[in-house]
Design a protein around this motif. Structure first.
Motif, PDB file in Angstrom:
ATOM      1  N   HIS A   6       0.893   0.547 -13.052  1.00  0.00           N
ATOM      2  CA  HIS A   6       1.926  -0.041 -13.927  1.00  0.00           C
ATOM      3  C   HIS A   6       3.326   0.350 -13.451  1.00  0.00           C
ATOM      4  N   VAL A   7       3.450   1.592 -13.021  1.00  0.00           N
ATOM      5  CA  VAL A   7       4.746   2.069 -12.521  1.00  0.00           C
ATOM      6  C   VAL A   7       5.133   1.275 -11.273  1.00  0.00           C
ATOM      7  N   LEU A   8       4.160   1.078 -10.386  1.00  0.00           N
ATOM      8  CA  LEU A   8       4.422   0.321  -9.163  1.00  0.00           C
ATOM      9  C   LEU A   8       4.858  -1.120  -9.503  1.00  0.00           C
ATOM     10  N   GLU A   9       4.163  -1.727 -10.460  1.00  0.00           N
ATOM     11  CA  GLU A   9       4.504  -3.116 -10.831  1.00  0.00           C
ATOM     12  C   GLU A   9       5.900  -3.201 -11.438  1.00  0.00           C
ATOM     13  N   LEU A  10       6.233  -2.202 -12.255  1.00  0.00           N
ATOM     14  CA  LEU A  10       7.573  -2.176 -12.866  1.00  0.00           C
ATOM     15  C   LEU A  10       8.641  -2.078 -11.773  1.00  0.00           C
ATOM     16  N   ALA A  11       8.423  -1.151 -10.832  1.00  0.00           N
ATOM     17  CA  ALA A  11       9.402  -0.961  -9.748  1.00  0.00           C
ATOM     18  C   ALA A  11       9.494  -2.236  -8.897  1.00  0.00           C
ATOM     19  N   THR A  66       0.861  -1.180   0.000  1.00  0.00           N
ATOM     20  CA  THR A  66       0.000   0.000   0.000  1.00  0.00           C
ATOM     21  C   THR A  66       0.901   1.234   0.000  1.00  0.00           C
ATOM     22  N   LEU A  67       0.457   2.281  -0.684  1.00  0.00           N
ATOM     23  CA  LEU A  67       1.303   3.465  -0.808  1.00  0.00           C
ATOM     24  C   LEU A  67       1.311   4.301   0.461  1.00  0.00           C
ATOM     25  N   THR A  68       0.365   4.053   1.369  1.00  0.00           N
ATOM     26  CA  THR A  68       0.351   4.867   2.589  1.00  0.00           C
ATOM     27  C   THR A  68       1.252   4.290   3.669  1.00  0.00           C
ATOM     28  N   SER A  69       1.945   3.198   3.357  1.00  0.00           N
ATOM     29  CA  SER A  69       2.918   2.609   4.283  1.00  0.00           C
ATOM     30  C   SER A  69       2.269   2.199   5.604  1.00  0.00           C
ATOM     31  N   GLU A  70       3.072   2.077   6.682  1.00  0.00           N
ATOM     32  CA  GLU A  70       2.519   1.572   7.941  1.00  0.00           C
ATOM     33  C   GLU A  70       2.400   2.658   8.984  1.00  0.00           C
ATOM     34  N   ILE A  71       2.103   3.895   8.566  1.00  0.00           N
ATOM     35  CA  ILE A  71       2.005   4.988   9.534  1.00  0.00           C
ATOM     36  C   ILE A  71       0.667   4.909  10.243  1.00  0.00           C
ATOM     37  N   GLN A  72       0.708   4.868  11.579  1.00  0.00           N
ATOM     38  CA  GLN A  72      -0.540   4.634  12.296  1.00  0.00           C
ATOM     39  C   GLN A  72      -0.987   5.814  13.156  1.00  0.00           C
ATOM     40  N   VAL A  73      -0.109   6.781  13.341  1.00  0.00           N
ATOM     41  CA  VAL A  73      -0.458   7.838  14.288  1.00  0.00           C
ATOM     42  C   VAL A  73      -1.039   9.037  13.551  1.00  0.00           C
ATOM     43  N   ASN A  74      -2.220   9.480  13.982  1.00  0.00           N
ATOM     44  CA  ASN A  74      -2.826  10.648  13.371  1.00  0.00           C
ATOM     45  C   ASN A  74      -2.602  11.844  14.283  1.00  0.00           C
ATOM     46  N   LEU A  89      18.055  -3.508  -3.238  1.00  0.00           N
ATOM     47  CA  LEU A  89      17.268  -2.304  -3.508  1.00  0.00           C
ATOM     48  C   LEU A  89      15.897  -2.423  -2.843  1.00  0.00           C
ATOM     49  N   VAL A  90      15.313  -1.277  -2.453  1.00  0.00           N
ATOM     50  CA  VAL A  90      13.955  -1.276  -1.876  1.00  0.00           C
ATOM     51  C   VAL A  90      13.136  -0.145  -2.498  1.00  0.00           C
ATOM     52  N   LEU A  91      11.807  -0.254  -2.334  1.00  0.00           N
ATOM     53  CA  LEU A  91      10.913   0.787  -2.845  1.00  0.00           C
ATOM     54  C   LEU A  91      10.746   1.900  -1.826  1.00  0.00           C
ATOM     55  N   GLN A  92      10.596   3.100  -2.338  1.00  0.00           N
ATOM     56  CA  GLN A  92      10.292   4.256  -1.487  1.00  0.00           C
ATOM     57  C   GLN A  92       9.168   5.045  -2.171  1.00  0.00           C
ATOM     58  N   PRO A  93       7.918   4.818  -1.753  1.00  0.00           N
ATOM     59  CA  PRO A  93       6.841   5.598  -2.372  1.00  0.00           C
ATOM     60  C   PRO A  93       6.860   7.051  -1.935  1.00  0.00           C
ATOM     61  N   GLY A  94       6.386   7.931  -2.818  1.00  0.00           N
ATOM     62  CA  GLY A  94       6.328   9.355  -2.487  1.00  0.00           C
ATOM     63  C   GLY A  94       5.177  10.012  -3.223  1.00  0.00           C
ATOM     64  N   LYS A  95       5.246  11.327  -3.362  1.00  0.00           N
ATOM     65  CA  LYS A  95       4.153  12.061  -3.992  1.00  0.00           C
ATOM     66  C   LYS A  95       4.185  11.873  -5.508  1.00  0.00           C
ATOM     67  N   CYS A  96       3.264  11.053  -6.020  1.00  0.00           N
ATOM     68  CA  CYS A  96       3.185  10.744  -7.458  1.00  0.00           C
ATOM     69  C   CYS A  96       4.504  10.183  -7.979  1.00  0.00           C
ATOM     70  N   VAL A  97       5.168   9.404  -7.148  1.00  0.00           N
ATOM     71  CA  VAL A  97       6.453   8.820  -7.533  1.00  0.00           C
ATOM     72  C   VAL A  97       6.666   7.506  -6.775  1.00  0.00           C
TER      73      VAL A  97
END
Ligand SMILES: O=P(O)(O)OC[C@H]1O[C@H](O[C@H]2O[C@H](CO)[C@@H](O)[C@H](O)[C@H]2O)[C@H](O)[C@@H](O)[C@@H]1O
Length: 275
Positions: free
Chosen positions: A152-157, A2-10, A167-175
């Motif tokens: 598609h970008v996510l699947e490619l990465a 998931t692109l929102t990662s595991e951040i749990q604190v609001n 190597l690891v993934l680092q999701p960001g703003k539209c990237v």
């Protein structure tokens, strides 16, 4: 994934931003979305001249305990804050110019870097509107101008990191970024905090994106001040809405620093005249 990662604190209910003393704190700033407004193209960003002046003033007032912590390469950071040359962690900590001006960089085996770049370039070419940014040991797969290709970008990465466990993934703003394993902004801030002139101070870190959460985690553990810019779940203890709020806060910090330095000088002068 998931692109929102595991951040749990609001942290929607957050206190007003404090004004940390420039001699007791070390200051860390993310760049895109914090010191620079987000733009459609990575090359289109800038940091206004008065903000660069405030950074310079705070850098001086804190005796050099101010660093940029970014996903961008250090070379680009230098261009964005020119004529300043600041301590900086680039590419999410894979590059670092430390507090003494020493440069450190993680490299990938040359053949592997070439293979990954070729695979990504071929894959992104099939996704019109996407943009591949090659940073040597890391890669940014942008889809801001082609939102339909996000999956598609996510699947490619994902296919690339599946082949290369270093190597690891680092999701960001539209990237979706691909970076060396073990490198993140939290580790970079922690490393800075071990060295002069950062050591012995409390950290302040301002950031806006998922990559900044590791930084907030470390800053919180060190009893520092973590500030999230914008909306969304975050580990940060404080929050501002916009980049312009960061600019305003920086201006206030700079004025506080100038005031406390003039008070110190006045006190010194008074002491001397009484002796
Ligand atoms: O850690 P940061 O300083 O926030 O850098 C993160 C990435 O920022 C850039 O991409 C982002 O900003 C672009 C310009 O506003 C925007 O077009 C893009 O959609 C964003 O993802 C930069 O291009 C990356 O290399 C950085 O890693």
């Amino acid at each position: 994934m998931t692109l929102t990662s595991e951040i749990q604190v609001n942290t929607t209910e957050t206190p007003l931003l404090p004004h940390p003393d420039s001699q007791q704190y070390a200051f860390f700033f993310d760049v895109d979305g914090t010191l620079a407004e987000i733009r459609d193209e990575p090359d289109a960003v800038s940091i206004p001249p008065e903000v660069r002046q405030h950074l310079q003033a705070l850098f001086t007032a804190s005796s050099g305990a101010l660093a940029l912590i970014s996903g961008r390469p250090v070379e680009q950071l230098d261009q964005l804050v020119a004529p300043l040359i600041l301590p900086a962690a680039g590419v999410h900590g894979a590059e670092m110019r430390d507090g003494e001006g020493q440069f450190h960089r993680v490299t990938l085996p040359a053949q592997m870097a070439k293979d990954v770049e070729q695979t990504l370039a071929a894959g992104m070419e099939k996704l019109p509107g996407t943009l591949l940014e090659v940073k040597g040991m890391a890669f940014a797969l942008h889809y801001r101008q082609a939102m339909l290709h996000q999956q598609h970008v996510l699947e490619l990465a994902e296919s690339v990191v599946a082949k290369h466990p270093e190597l690891v993934l680092q999701p960001g703003k539209c990237v979706i970024e691909i970076k060396p394993r073990g490198k993140d902004k939290g580790a970079a801030i922690y490393d800075f905090m071990q060295q002069p002139p950062f050591a012995g101070r409390l950290p302040v870190f301002v950031g806006d994106d998922l990559t900044d959460e590791k930084g907030f985690e470390v800053v919180n553990a060190l009893s520092g001040i973590s500030v999230k810019v914008g909306e969304g779940l975050s580990l940060a203890k404080y929050r501002v809405k916009h980049v312009r709020d960061v600019y305003q806060w920086l201006g206030t910090l700079q004025r506080h620093a100038a005031l406390s330095s003039s008070t110190t000088h006045t006190n010194t002068h008074t002491k001397e005249s009484h002796s």
